[in-house]
Design a protein around this motif. Sequence first.
Motif, PDB file in Angstrom:
ATOM      1  N   VAL A   7       0.857  -1.191   0.000  1.00 37.09           N
ATOM      2  CA  VAL A   7       0.000   0.000   0.000  1.00 37.09           C
ATOM      3  C   VAL A   7       0.895   1.244   0.000  1.00 37.09           C
ATOM      4  N   PHE A   8       0.787   2.016  -1.060  1.00 34.72           N
ATOM      5  CA  PHE A   8       1.543   3.265  -1.156  1.00 34.72           C
ATOM      6  C   PHE A   8       0.817   4.341  -0.354  1.00 34.72           C
ATOM      7  N   ILE A   9       1.542   4.971   0.570  1.00 32.34           N
ATOM      8  CA  ILE A   9       0.941   6.041   1.377  1.00 32.34           C
ATOM      9  C   ILE A   9       1.545   7.375   0.943  1.00 32.34           C
ATOM     10  N   ASN A  10       0.695   8.263   0.507  1.00 35.58           N
ATOM     11  CA  ASN A  10       1.101   9.609   0.092  1.00 35.58           C
ATOM     12  C   ASN A  10       0.386  10.588   1.015  1.00 35.58           C
ATOM     13  N   CYS A  11       1.118  11.079   2.006  1.00 35.60           N
ATOM     14  CA  CYS A  11       0.466  11.932   3.002  1.00 35.60           C
ATOM     15  C   CYS A  11       1.468  12.935   3.569  1.00 35.60           C
ATOM     16  N   PRO A  12       0.972  13.913   4.332  1.00 36.72           N
ATOM     17  CA  PRO A  12       1.901  14.849   4.969  1.00 36.72           C
ATOM     18  C   PRO A  12       2.699  14.136   6.062  1.00 36.72           C
ATOM     19  N   PHE A  13       3.874  14.682   6.382  1.00 39.12           N
ATOM     20  CA  PHE A  13       4.691  14.062   7.428  1.00 39.12           C
ATOM     21  C   PHE A  13       4.877  15.009   8.615  1.00 39.12           C
ATOM     22  N   ASP A  14       4.020  16.003   8.716  1.00 32.45           N
ATOM     23  CA  ASP A  14       4.207  16.970   9.809  1.00 32.45           C
ATOM     24  C   ASP A  14       3.679  16.429  11.130  1.00 32.45           C
ATOM     25  N   LEU A  37       6.107   4.009   2.183  1.00 35.14           N
ATOM     26  CA  LEU A  37       6.136   5.472   2.236  1.00 35.14           C
ATOM     27  C   LEU A  37       7.431   6.005   1.663  1.00 35.14           C
ATOM     28  N   SER A  38       7.337   7.164   1.047  1.00 37.16           N
ATOM     29  CA  SER A  38       8.551   7.776   0.517  1.00 37.16           C
ATOM     30  C   SER A  38       9.485   8.163   1.659  1.00 37.16           C
ATOM     31  N   GLN A  39       8.922   8.357   2.841  1.00 34.28           N
ATOM     32  CA  GLN A  39       9.705   8.775   3.997  1.00 34.28           C
ATOM     33  C   GLN A  39      10.726   7.715   4.419  1.00 34.28           C
ATOM     34  N   THR A  40      10.436   6.472   4.120  1.00 31.75           N
ATOM     35  CA  THR A  40      11.348   5.403   4.516  1.00 31.75           C
ATOM     36  C   THR A  40      12.381   5.099   3.437  1.00 31.75           C
ATOM     37  N   LEU A  41      12.344   5.861   2.345  1.00 30.53           N
ATOM     38  CA  LEU A  41      13.298   5.615   1.252  1.00 30.53           C
ATOM     39  C   LEU A  41      14.675   6.180   1.594  1.00 30.53           C
ATOM     40  N   SER A  42      15.677   5.662   0.935  1.00 33.62           N
ATOM     41  CA  SER A  42      17.021   6.195   1.109  1.00 33.62           C
ATOM     42  C   SER A  42      17.092   7.584   0.486  1.00 33.62           C
ATOM     43  N   SER A  43      17.901   8.458   1.065  1.00 34.90           N
ATOM     44  CA  SER A  43      18.004   9.820   0.524  1.00 34.90           C
ATOM     45  C   SER A  43      19.060   9.906  -0.569  1.00 34.90           C
ATOM     46  N   SER A  44      19.609   8.745  -0.937  1.00 33.32           N
ATOM     47  CA  SER A  44      20.761   8.766  -1.832  1.00 33.32           C
ATOM     48  C   SER A  44      20.414   9.043  -3.293  1.00 33.32           C
ATOM     49  N   ILE A  51       9.779   7.434  -5.834  1.00 37.31           N
ATOM     50  CA  ILE A  51       8.322   7.426  -5.646  1.00 37.31           C
ATOM     51  C   ILE A  51       7.640   6.726  -6.825  1.00 37.31           C
ATOM     52  N   LYS A  52       8.125   6.993  -8.028  1.00 35.86           N
ATOM     53  CA  LYS A  52       7.545   6.338  -9.207  1.00 35.86           C
ATOM     54  C   LYS A  52       7.731   4.819  -9.126  1.00 35.86           C
ATOM     55  N   ASP A  53       8.906   4.404  -8.631  1.00 37.25           N
ATOM     56  CA  ASP A  53       9.154   2.971  -8.447  1.00 37.25           C
ATOM     57  C   ASP A  53       8.215   2.386  -7.395  1.00 37.25           C
ATOM     58  N   LEU A  54       8.008   3.151  -6.321  1.00 32.27           N
ATOM     59  CA  LEU A  54       7.096   2.682  -5.253  1.00 32.27           C
ATOM     60  C   LEU A  54       5.688   2.483  -5.811  1.00 32.27           C
TER      61      LEU A  54
ATOM     62  N   ILE B  19      13.109  14.470   4.830  1.00 33.67           N
ATOM     63  CA  ILE B  19      14.566  14.405   5.004  1.00 33.67           C
ATOM     64  C   ILE B  19      14.902  14.396   6.494  1.00 33.67           C
ATOM     65  N   TYR B  20      14.202  15.240   7.249  1.00 32.90           N
ATOM     66  CA  TYR B  20      14.445  15.318   8.687  1.00 32.90           C
ATOM     67  C   TYR B  20      14.191  13.960   9.331  1.00 32.90           C
ATOM     68  N   ASP B  21      13.138  13.299   8.890  1.00 32.14           N
ATOM     69  CA  ASP B  21      12.805  11.996   9.453  1.00 32.14           C
ATOM     70  C   ASP B  21      13.919  10.983   9.210  1.00 32.14           C
ATOM     71  N   MET B  22      14.517  11.072   8.043  1.00 31.55           N
ATOM     72  CA  MET B  22      15.581  10.125   7.710  1.00 31.55           C
ATOM     73  C   MET B  22      16.866  10.419   8.476  1.00 31.55           C
ATOM     74  N   LEU B  23      17.019  11.689   8.903  1.00 35.89           N
ATOM     75  CA  LEU B  23      18.224  12.064   9.644  1.00 35.89           C
ATOM     76  C   LEU B  23      18.167  11.614  11.102  1.00 35.89           C
ATOM     77  N   LYS B  24      16.964  11.317  11.558  1.00 35.90           N
ATOM     78  CA  LYS B  24      16.814  10.937  12.957  1.00 35.90           C
ATOM     79  C   LYS B  24      17.445   9.571  13.214  1.00 35.90           C
ATOM     80  N   LYS B  25      17.922   9.418  14.434  1.00 38.88           N
ATOM     81  CA  LYS B  25      18.610   8.178  14.804  1.00 38.88           C
ATOM     82  C   LYS B  25      17.590   7.034  14.903  1.00 38.88           C
ATOM     83  N   SER B  26      17.969   5.883  14.379  1.00 33.69           N
ATOM     84  CA  SER B  26      17.085   4.724  14.442  1.00 33.69           C
ATOM     85  C   SER B  26      16.921   4.267  15.887  1.00 33.69           C
ATOM     86  N   MET B  27      15.704   3.915  16.276  1.00 37.38           N
ATOM     87  CA  MET B  27      15.429   3.499  17.648  1.00 37.38           C
ATOM     88  C   MET B  27      15.161   2.010  17.760  1.00 37.38           C
TER      89      MET B  27
END
Lengths: 204, 110
Positions: A7-14, A37-44, A51-54, B19-27
């Motif tokens: 399940v792809f989740i596209n939502c705010p992360f605030d 979620l895109s949030q769990t992707l590598s930043s590399s 996201i397109k791959d997800l 990006i901020y979320d990814m910078l946080k230390k894994s728990m």
Amino acid sequence: MAFDQNVFINCPFDKDFKPLLKALIFELIYLGFTPKLSQTLSSSSIRIIQIKDLIKTCKFSIHDLSRSKAMIAGELPRFNMPYELGLDIGALEYGGRKLKTKRILILETERYHYQKVISDIAGQDIENHDDDPKTLITKVRNWFSANFSEETIVGQRVIWIAYNQFIDDLNNNLSATYTVDEIEEMPIGDFIKFSAVWIRRFKE
Amino acid sequence: MKFDKNTSSKNSSLKNSYIYDMLKKSMFTKKLGTKVAVSARPLNSRKYHVITGDGQKWNVVADGSTRATRVFTTKLSAIEFARETAIKIQGEVIIHKKTGEIEERVSLAR
């Protein structure tokens, strides 16, 4: 990867959205799905490529457009969520046979808010959650139930009660090592892992 | 582009970003994961949860259960019942917010 379970989740992360996001992630895992979620992707690498791959690897998608408006006076609305929704609908419309089986749910805070900002999505599955995690759990559960009409999906009450107990167990067990703020700001990837191990044990 | 976590914490837009979320230390560790998982099915639970229910109702739920022990029309009466039940076993009452987060823990151990 299991396309049918993803399940792809596209939502705010605030911070304000986090109680809704946590409830959604917990629910998906409880129902046997894998949140992506895109949030769990590598930043590399470039985020949009990832996201397109997800999107290609997920049969189901949940898009939350509740922050596609200015949350405070003078602030601009967020456009990432509608953009990624457009990519997802494009994948469904123009993709191959597998992508044509995609199912998309769009969430918003207030009913019919989308009509003011993105009326072209009329006809899609659109639900409102009133910024309430329990309502969100109910709407998402009912949407899956409609998509799996042959199967009995566990009731929203069970998921909600389990979720509350999980939050207690998580805070209680981590409080010796981490502060309340650290637990609150836990990376989403870690929240997914803690949810998964807890749910597995809870269902035994 | 290099991000400094300490500097970025002052920047609310970055703090709200993925990006901020990814910078946080894994728990998550295997040890902590096991600890959290074990508490999902406690052998001898002494906890009662006060949880929002259908409509404006409030449920009292024993830890480890997925069904309400009793349903109340007000949060106050649910808390009162949970306290009365937990005090008999020197247990604990966990009062939840409408979001599911913890509002208060009340220990009734003497």
